[in-house]
Design an enzyme around this catalytic site. Structure first.
Site, PDB file in Angstrom:
ATOM      1  N   LYS A 202       0.867  -1.185   0.000  1.00 40.69           N
ATOM      2  CA  LYS A 202       0.000   0.000   0.000  1.00 40.69           C
ATOM      3  C   LYS A 202       0.899   1.229   0.000  1.00 40.69           C
ATOM      4  O   LYS A 202       1.439   1.619   1.026  1.00 40.69           O
ATOM      5  CB  LYS A 202      -0.891  -0.033   1.248  1.00 40.69           C
ATOM      6  CG  LYS A 202      -2.227   0.669   1.120  1.00 40.69           C
ATOM      7  CD  LYS A 202      -2.197   2.154   1.014  1.00 40.69           C
ATOM      8  CE  LYS A 202      -1.823   2.895   2.278  1.00 40.69           C
ATOM      9  NZ  LYS A 202      -1.620   4.364   1.974  1.00 40.69           N
ATOM     10  N   GLU A 277       9.495   1.194  11.148  1.00 34.47           N
ATOM     11  CA  GLU A 277      10.585   2.150  10.977  1.00 34.47           C
ATOM     12  C   GLU A 277       9.936   3.527  11.036  1.00 34.47           C
ATOM     13  O   GLU A 277       9.235   3.918  10.110  1.00 34.47           O
ATOM     14  CB  GLU A 277      11.295   1.879   9.650  1.00 34.47           C
ATOM     15  CG  GLU A 277      12.724   2.378   9.635  1.00 34.47           C
ATOM     16  CD  GLU A 277      12.828   3.809   9.205  1.00 34.47           C
ATOM     17  OE1 GLU A 277      12.825   4.691  10.101  1.00 34.47           O
ATOM     18  OE2 GLU A 277      12.903   4.060   7.997  1.00 34.47           O
ATOM     19  N   CYS A 311      13.412  10.396   7.531  1.00 34.47           N
ATOM     20  CA  CYS A 311      13.228   9.986   8.926  1.00 34.47           C
ATOM     21  C   CYS A 311      14.490  10.248   9.740  1.00 34.47           C
ATOM     22  O   CYS A 311      14.409  10.525  10.927  1.00 34.47           O
ATOM     23  CB  CYS A 311      12.792   8.535   9.012  1.00 34.47           C
ATOM     24  SG  CYS A 311      13.874   7.442   8.098  1.00 34.47           S
ATOM     25  N   GLU A 408       8.995  15.778  15.677  1.00 35.75           N
ATOM     26  CA  GLU A 408       9.470  15.598  14.300  1.00 35.75           C
ATOM     27  C   GLU A 408       8.680  16.530  13.380  1.00 35.75           C
ATOM     28  O   GLU A 408       7.455  16.497  13.353  1.00 35.75           O
ATOM     29  CB  GLU A 408       9.279  14.150  13.858  1.00 35.75           C
ATOM     30  CG  GLU A 408       9.806  13.920  12.453  1.00 35.75           C
ATOM     31  CD  GLU A 408       9.655  12.485  11.969  1.00 35.75           C
ATOM     32  OE1 GLU A 408       8.553  11.929  12.096  1.00 35.75           O
ATOM     33  OE2 GLU A 408      10.646  11.942  11.449  1.00 35.75           O
TER      34      GLU A 408
END
Ligand code: ADP
Ligand code: MG
Length: 504
Positions: A202, A277, A311, A408
């Protein structure tokens, strides 16, 4: 579509293959069939540099996931896949890598159009690193081993033979983000194929195009239908249906920490194996002895590579007080000089962010920082005009409790603060709930080695940042995730261990 193209897209040379791909109707791959969503609904795919509609893709939902999981199970159980020799699977993966390499320019243009990133970077990183990763991983296909083990049953005198087998885990649900659309797809799909699994992928709703082109190449490489299925759709519909589906044997996810937690909960209801992750707020620590010219270049790359939508982005800069001003001025200078533009323009150094939502999120963070007393010495908000551009931003006078420092942002925003000694550097560096990566900039090996064990990070770079290698485990401490991708451990994520004990 190609006749109607105007604005940013038309100004740059699109390969005919890209024009053709964009202009044909998009279908999802389920088993051997290219299909629309069962609901008939679609999602608009926008060019983030021009805000123009590129195309639409199916908006897959629960029914489509159901069908894809069934197709993946049928492929998993079929001799056409299950009984292939490892050498044959390896060859198929290498052929797929060759096909991707042969279509590198086309795939890079597709990524630049869909995501907004620089086409040059896309060719080197998104496509180039994906091909290297596949070739590295392909080699493990023929090297999956169990062991023979001497056992001691409770009854004397019995002859035994005991061994372990590594078996493919089954059907994998892979849910991936929009920052490196093709690379993330390949990071999930390749080790699954190496292990002999089948996959329902996906892609992110913002960037579904390269996954669909990838699926065409997977069929061209000779993988049996159903080994890879691609369902395009939103996270809360297709993604959620995939994560909670009891027919999925493993969920492999890359994305935000908040969504990762949700996916983890959903998977745990079925005890589905899960690897996550997730996000980061990675520190870059600059010691007073660092080679500053080199460090400044590297620090700017550490935060601004892929527009900070990474990331592992080095989003917090901690420099020794003696050199702090020089370092931040250097990075701010690099930020101010960066050329913003459409990803397809080969001279562009930074493209737009992926979506209006992402631009607004990032600008919201910058504003909240400024309101709380931070000062922008570069950038400070969105760029004017069309496209989701945000100026590369450097914030100083920050405090540890500011949202811009703890959370973040996933955009081109660096926060910087000085430290006085190693203990303070460690405390600041470890002061978030994340633990994905960190970098140390220094030439003093003693300091570097004393620092490495104290940093809560899955990867520590020294005089570098954002360098990922297929042979080096990659993943996070703390809320940055569960599990390690890359290297042989990545294959083990897609296997189950079966112990066999025979009385002979
Ligand atoms: P970002 O915030 O950077 O967009 P996300 O974590 O939201 O990152 O998205 C990463 C992937 O997770 C995308 O493919 C997205 O569609 C998917 N996703 C988002 N929400 C969910 C959810 N509730 N369940 C499953 N997948 C989701
Ligand atoms: Mg999202």
């Amino acid at each position: 579509m190609s006749n109607q193209q105007s604005g940013a897209v038309a100004r740059y040379q699109l390969l005919p293959a890209v024009r053709d791909f964009i202009s044909k109707p998009k279908r999802m791959l389920i088993g051997a069939d290219w299909v629309a969503a069962a609901s008939g609904e679609t999602i608009d795919v926008l060019d983030p540099a021009s805000e123009e509609l590129l195309t639409t893709v199916p908006s897959g939902g629960e029914a489509d996931i159901e069908r894809a999981v069934r197709a993946a199970h049928a492929a998993f159980d079929s001799p056409a896949w299950r009984d292939l020799y490892p050498t044959v699977r390896e060859k198929m993966i290498l052929k797929l890598a060759d096909l991707i390499e042969a279509h590198a320019e086309e795939l890079a243009q597709l990524e630049a159009l869909d995501n907004g990133k620089s086409v040059m970077m896309a060719q080197i990183i998104d496509v180039g690193a994906a091909v290297s990763f596949m070739r590295y991983m392909a080699g493990w296909t023929t090297k999956i081993e169990g062991s023979t083990i001497e056992v001691s049953p409770p009854m004397p005198g019995v002859k035994t033979f005991a061994f372990t087998r590594k078996e493919p885990i089954g059907v994998v649900g892979a849910i991936i983000p929009w920052n490196f659309p093709l690379l993330m797809a390949i990071w999930k799909v390749t080790p699954a194929l190496v292990a002999g699994c089948t996959v329902v992928l996906k892609p992110a709703e913002q960037t579904p195009l390269s996954a669909l082109r990838f699926a065409e190449l997977v069929l061209e490489a000779g993988f049996p239908p159903g080994v890879l299925n691609v369902v395009t759709g939103y996270g809360h519909t297709a993604g959620a249906a995939l994560a909670r589906h009891p027919g999925i044997n493993k969920v492999a996810f890359t994305g935000s920490t908040s969504v990762g937690k949700r996916i983890g909960h959903a998977a745990m209801d079925n005890l589905t194996r899960v690897s996550l992750e997730l996000g980061g707020k990675s520190p870059m620590i600059v010691m007073a002895d660092a080679t500053l010219d080199m460090a400044i270049q590297g620090l700017a790359g550490g935060i601004f590579f892929n527009h900070g939508q990474v990331c592992t982005a080095g989003s917090r800069l901690y420099a020794h007080r003696k050199i702090f001003d020089k370092v931040v001025e250097g990075v701010a200078g690099a930020a101010t000089q960066m050329k913003l533009g459409p990803g397809l323009d080969p001279t562009t150094q930074m493209g737009p962010l992926v979506s209006a939502e992402q631009r607004d999120r990032v600008c919201g963070y910058i504003e909240s920082g400024l309101k709380a007393g931070a000062r922008a010495i570069a950038g400070g908000g969105a760029a004017s005009g069309k496209g989701y551009f945000v100026k590369p931003t450097v914030l100083v006078d920050t405090r540890e409790d500011m949202a811009v420092v703890c959370e973040e942002i996933f955009g081109p925003v660096l926060v910087a603060a000085p430290f006085d000694d190693l203990d303070e550097a460690v405390r600041l560096a470890n002061g978030t709930r994340y633990g994905l990566a960190a970098s140390i900039w220094s030439n003093d090996l003693s300091t570097v080695h004393r620092l490495i064990p104290r940093l809560q990070a899955g990867t520590v770079w020294v005089n570098a940042h954002n360098v990922v290698d297929a042979a080096l485990p990659f993943g996070g401490f703390k809320e940055s995730g569960i599990g390690r991708e890359m290297a042989y451990g990545n294959i083990e994520m897609y296997t189950e261990t079966k112990s066999v004990l025979m009385f002979i």
